[in-house]
Design an enzyme around this catalytic site. Structure first.
Site, PDB file in Angstrom:
ATOM      1  N   LEU A   1       4.879   4.691 -10.518  1.00  6.44           N
ATOM      2  CA  LEU A   1       5.681   5.216  -9.425  1.00  6.44           C
ATOM      3  C   LEU A   1       5.703   4.179  -8.312  1.00  6.44           C
ATOM      4  CD1 LEU A   1       6.538   7.080  -6.936  1.00  6.44           C
ATOM      5  CD2 LEU A   1       7.294   7.792  -9.185  1.00  6.44           C
ATOM      6  N   ASP A   2       6.784   3.416  -8.249  1.00  3.24           N
ATOM      7  CA  ASP A   2       6.927   2.372  -7.216  1.00  3.24           C
ATOM      8  C   ASP A   2       7.575   2.983  -5.976  1.00  3.24           C
ATOM      9  OD1 ASP A   2       7.301  -0.399  -6.154  1.00  3.24           O
ATOM     10  OD2 ASP A   2       9.396   0.192  -6.328  1.00  3.24           O
TER      11      ASP A   2
ATOM     12  N   GLU B   1      -0.746   0.297 -13.002  1.00  5.01           N
ATOM     13  CA  GLU B   1      -1.245   0.115 -11.633  1.00  5.01           C
ATOM     14  C   GLU B   1      -2.346   1.117 -11.331  1.00  5.01           C
ATOM     15  OE1 GLU B   1       1.620   0.860  -8.514  1.00  5.01           O
ATOM     16  OE2 GLU B   1       0.427  -0.219  -7.042  1.00  5.01           O
ATOM     17  N   GLU B   2      -2.278   2.266 -11.998  1.00  2.00           N
ATOM     18  CA  GLU B   2      -3.235   3.342 -11.677  1.00  2.00           C
ATOM     19  C   GLU B   2      -4.508   3.294 -12.511  1.00  2.00           C
ATOM     20  OE1 GLU B   2      -0.358   4.055  -9.022  1.00  2.00           O
ATOM     21  OE2 GLU B   2      -2.431   4.762  -9.037  1.00  2.00           O
TER      22      GLU B   2
ATOM     23  N   GLU C   1       4.944  -5.633 -11.705  1.00  2.00           N
ATOM     24  CA  GLU C   1       6.039  -5.585 -10.741  1.00  2.00           C
ATOM     25  C   GLU C   1       6.828  -6.897 -10.755  1.00  2.00           C
ATOM     26  OE1 GLU C   1       3.618  -4.500  -7.270  1.00  2.00           O
ATOM     27  OE2 GLU C   1       4.494  -2.502  -7.281  1.00  2.00           O
TER      28      GLU C   1
ATOM     29  N   ASP D   1       4.311   0.039 -13.489  1.00  2.00           N
ATOM     30  CA  ASP D   1       4.021   0.657 -12.212  1.00  2.00           C
ATOM     31  C   ASP D   1       4.637   2.036 -12.317  1.00  2.00           C
ATOM     32  OD1 ASP D   1       4.803  -0.034  -8.677  1.00  2.00           O
ATOM     33  OD2 ASP D   1       3.724   1.595  -9.693  1.00  2.00           O
TER      34      ASP D   1
ATOM     35  N   ASP E   1      -5.537   1.313  -3.386  1.00  2.00           N
ATOM     36  CA  ASP E   1      -4.407   2.083  -2.829  1.00  2.00           C
ATOM     37  C   ASP E   1      -4.666   3.581  -3.033  1.00  2.00           C
ATOM     38  OD1 ASP E   1      -3.158  -0.304  -2.348  1.00  2.00           O
ATOM     39  OD2 ASP E   1      -1.885  -0.227  -4.141  1.00  2.00           O
TER      40      ASP E   1
ATOM     41  N   ASP F   1       2.085   9.678  -8.276  1.00  2.00           N
ATOM     42  CA  ASP F   1       1.576   8.477  -8.973  1.00  2.00           C
ATOM     43  C   ASP F   1       0.852   8.896 -10.254  1.00  2.00           C
ATOM     44  OD1 ASP F   1       0.620   6.993  -5.819  1.00  2.00           O
ATOM     45  OD2 ASP F   1       2.300   6.402  -7.100  1.00  2.00           O
TER      46      ASP F   1
HETATM   47  P1  AFP Z   1       4.090   1.728  -2.241  1.00  2.00           P
HETATM   48  O1  AFP Z   1       4.238   2.107  -3.699  1.00  2.00           O
HETATM   49  O2  AFP Z   1       2.653   1.722  -1.786  1.00  2.00           O
HETATM   50  O3  AFP Z   1       4.998   2.506  -1.336  1.00  2.00           O
HETATM   51  O4  AFP Z   1       4.519   0.187  -2.125  1.00  2.00           O
HETATM   52  C1  AFP Z   1       5.840  -0.109  -2.502  1.00  2.00           C
HETATM   53  C2  AFP Z   1       5.902  -1.610  -2.631  1.00  2.00           C
HETATM   54  O5  AFP Z   1       4.954  -2.046  -3.564  1.00  2.00           O
HETATM   55  C3  AFP Z   1       7.301  -2.088  -3.017  1.00  2.00           C
HETATM   56  O6  AFP Z   1       8.000  -1.172  -3.784  1.00  2.00           O
HETATM   57  C4  AFP Z   1       7.978  -2.339  -1.695  1.00  2.00           C
HETATM   58  O7  AFP Z   1       8.952  -3.338  -1.756  1.00  2.00           O
HETATM   59  C5  AFP Z   1       6.816  -2.753  -0.794  1.00  2.00           C
HETATM   60  O8  AFP Z   1       5.621  -2.209  -1.372  1.00  2.00           O
HETATM   61  C6  AFP Z   1       6.943  -2.184   0.595  1.00  2.00           C
HETATM   62  O9  AFP Z   1       5.904  -2.769   1.348  1.00  2.00           O
HETATM   63  P2  AFP Z   1       5.776  -2.418   2.907  1.00  2.00           P
HETATM   64  O10 AFP Z   1       5.376  -0.954   2.951  1.00  2.00           O
HETATM   65  O11 AFP Z   1       4.701  -3.353   3.407  1.00  2.00           O
HETATM   66  O12 AFP Z   1       7.107  -2.673   3.542  1.00  2.00           O
END
Ligand code: AFP
Length: 326
Positions: A108-109, A87-88, A271, A106, A59, A65
Site C-alpha cells: 500500500l503506497d 515493505e511490511e 518502489e 509495496d 514506519d 497496509d
Molecule cells: P507513505 O506510504 O508513508 O505515505 O509514503 C509514500 C511515499 O513513499 C511515496 O509514495 C511518496 O511519493 C512519498 O512517500 C511522499 O513523501 P513525503 O510524505 O515526504 O512527501
C-alpha cells in the site's frame, strides 16, 4: 482488450511465461479486493488507523497496509510464486520452493493519504528465483521479469510491462464488468514537459545539486530552462507515476539532511526498481542522481535510494547537476 487477453497475447508472443502471467493475474485479483476495501474505508472500518505495529524500517503500519499485504499473500499462495518480498516484512516470505518467480511489493503506497481520500496504490516487481529464492532476493532491477503498479483513486488502474517485450500497458478497472480493460495504446513518457513533482517543504535540507536544479527551474522563462513550470505533488508515488506516464514531467525525491533520509526515502527493491523498469521501457529515465536505478545492486531488502524519474531531457538536466557536483 481485457487484462486476461493482454496476458495471453504476451505469453503467445514470448514476452512472459505462464508463471509470470498467473502471478500478474493473481495480483490483479488481490488489487480488486484491496480496491473493494478502499472504497468502503470509514464506512465499515477506518483503514487509515495505525495498528501499533511498525515495518522493518520503523514506519508505523496502517490497517490497510497490513490488510493489503494479507490479500496479496493469500492470492500469491494460490500461484507457484517462490517468495514474497514486502515493505511490511523484515525478510523474504518463502513460498513455493520450486517456484521460478520472486514477487516484491509495496502493498500500500501512499499510506499517509488513506484517511484523506487521495489516490493510493500497490507497486509490484517480478524477479527470477534461479531455483533458490532465499539466495536471490537482492538482484539489480535490470534483472526484473515484469513490473507495474495499481492505483486506487477516481479510477482503479493498472500499469504493467514485461521485460521480455511488448508495451508499457495501461488498464482501467471497469466498474460494470469488474475486469481490467486496456486504456489506449502503448504508454510512452512525453518528451516535452513543464511539470515537476517534488516536496519542496524539505528545500532547506537538500544538498547543493538539488538546490541548484530547483533554482534553475523556478527561474522559469528568464532562467536557463527558458520555460515556466508548474508543480504537482500528490505524495503517492503511484499517482505521480501514473500522471507522468500520461503527460510527462519529472518526479524528484532526493536524499536530504533529515535524519533517516541521508540516502533518500524511497525503497530500491519494491518502489524504485519497478518504477525504473516502467520508465525506461516507456522511453523515460530513472536515476539515483547519477546512475540508472536499474543498475544498482541492493545491499539489503529495504535499502532506500534517491529517486528521480520521468522525461529523459528533464532527468538528464538533473543528472548534470549531480554529476558536475564536487
Ligand atoms: P507513505 O506510504 O508513508 O505515505 O509514503 C509514500 C511515499 O513513499 C511515496 O509514495 C511518496 O511519493 C512519498 O512517500 C511522499 O513523501 P513525503 O510524505 O515526504 O512527501
Amino acid at each position: 482488450m481485457s487484462l486476461q487477453g493482454f496476458l495471453s497475447a504476451s505469453a503467445a508472443a514470448g514476452h512472459a511465461d505462464d508463471d509470470q502471467v498467473s502471478i500478474i493475474a493473481s495480483l490483479a485479483e488481490a488489487a480488486k479486493s484491496i480496491d473493494h476495501l478502499v472504497r468502503r474505508n470509514s464506512i465499515v472500518a477506518d483503514l487509515g488507523t495505525e495498528t501499533g505495529g511498525a515495518n522493518a524500517d520503523g514506519d508505523h503500519q496502517k490497517a490497510l497496509d497490513v490488510k493489503a499485504e494479507g490479500l496479496i499473500l493469500e492470492h500469491l499462495s494460490a500461484t507457484n510464486a517462490a517468495a514474497l518480498l514486502s515493505e511490511e516484512q523484515d525478510d523474504a516470505v518463502l513460498l513455493d520452493p520450486d517456484g521460478s518467480v520472486i514477487v516484491a511489493v509495496d502493498p500500500l503506497d501512499g499510506s499517509s493519504n488513506i484517511s484523506v481520500n487521495v489516490t493510493i496504490g500497490t507497486i509490484f516487481s517480478l524477479l527470477p528465483s534461479h531455483g533458490d529464492a532465499a539466495a536471490n532476493t537482492l538482484q539489480a532491477g535490470r534483472h526484473q521479469l515484469a513490473a507495474g503498479f495499481f492505483t486506487y483513486g477516481p479510477q482503479t488502474t493498472l500499469v504493467l510491462t514485461f521485460a521480455g517485450g511488448g508495451d508499457v500497458a495501461g488498464f482501467i478497472l471497469c466498474p460494470d464488468s469488474g475486469e481490467f480493460i486496456r486504456s489506449g495504446g502503448a504508454l510512452s513518457v512525453p518528451a516535452d514537459t513543464k511539470e515537476f513533482a517534488v516536496n519542496s517543504a524539505y528545500t532547506n535540507y537538500w544538498f547543493p545539486p538539488m538546490k541548484q536544479w530547483m533554482d534553475d527551474t523556478l527561474m522559469g522563462k528568464s532562467g536557463p530552462c527558458e520555460k515556466d513550470y508548474r508543480m504537482r505533488w500528490i505524495a503517492s508515488l503511484v499517482a505521480d507515476g501514473w500522471r507522468i506516464l500520461q503527460r510527462g514531467g519529472i518526479f524528484l525525491y532526493p536524499a536530504d539532511q533529515r535524519p533517516g533520509n541521508e540516502t533518500g526515502r524511497l525503497r530500491l527493491v519494491y518502489e524504485a526498481n519497478p518504477i525504473g523498469l516502467l520508465m525506461e521501457r516507456a522511453g523515460g529515465m530513472a536515476i539515483d542522481g547519477v546512475n540508472p536505478i536499474l543498475d544498482l545492486v541492493p545491499e539489503n531488502l529495504h535499502q532506500r535510494v534517491p529517486l528521480f524519474f520521468g522525461a529523459t531531457s528533464e532527468v538528464k538536466r538533473l543528472q548534470h547537476h549531480h554529476s558536475s557536483a564536487d
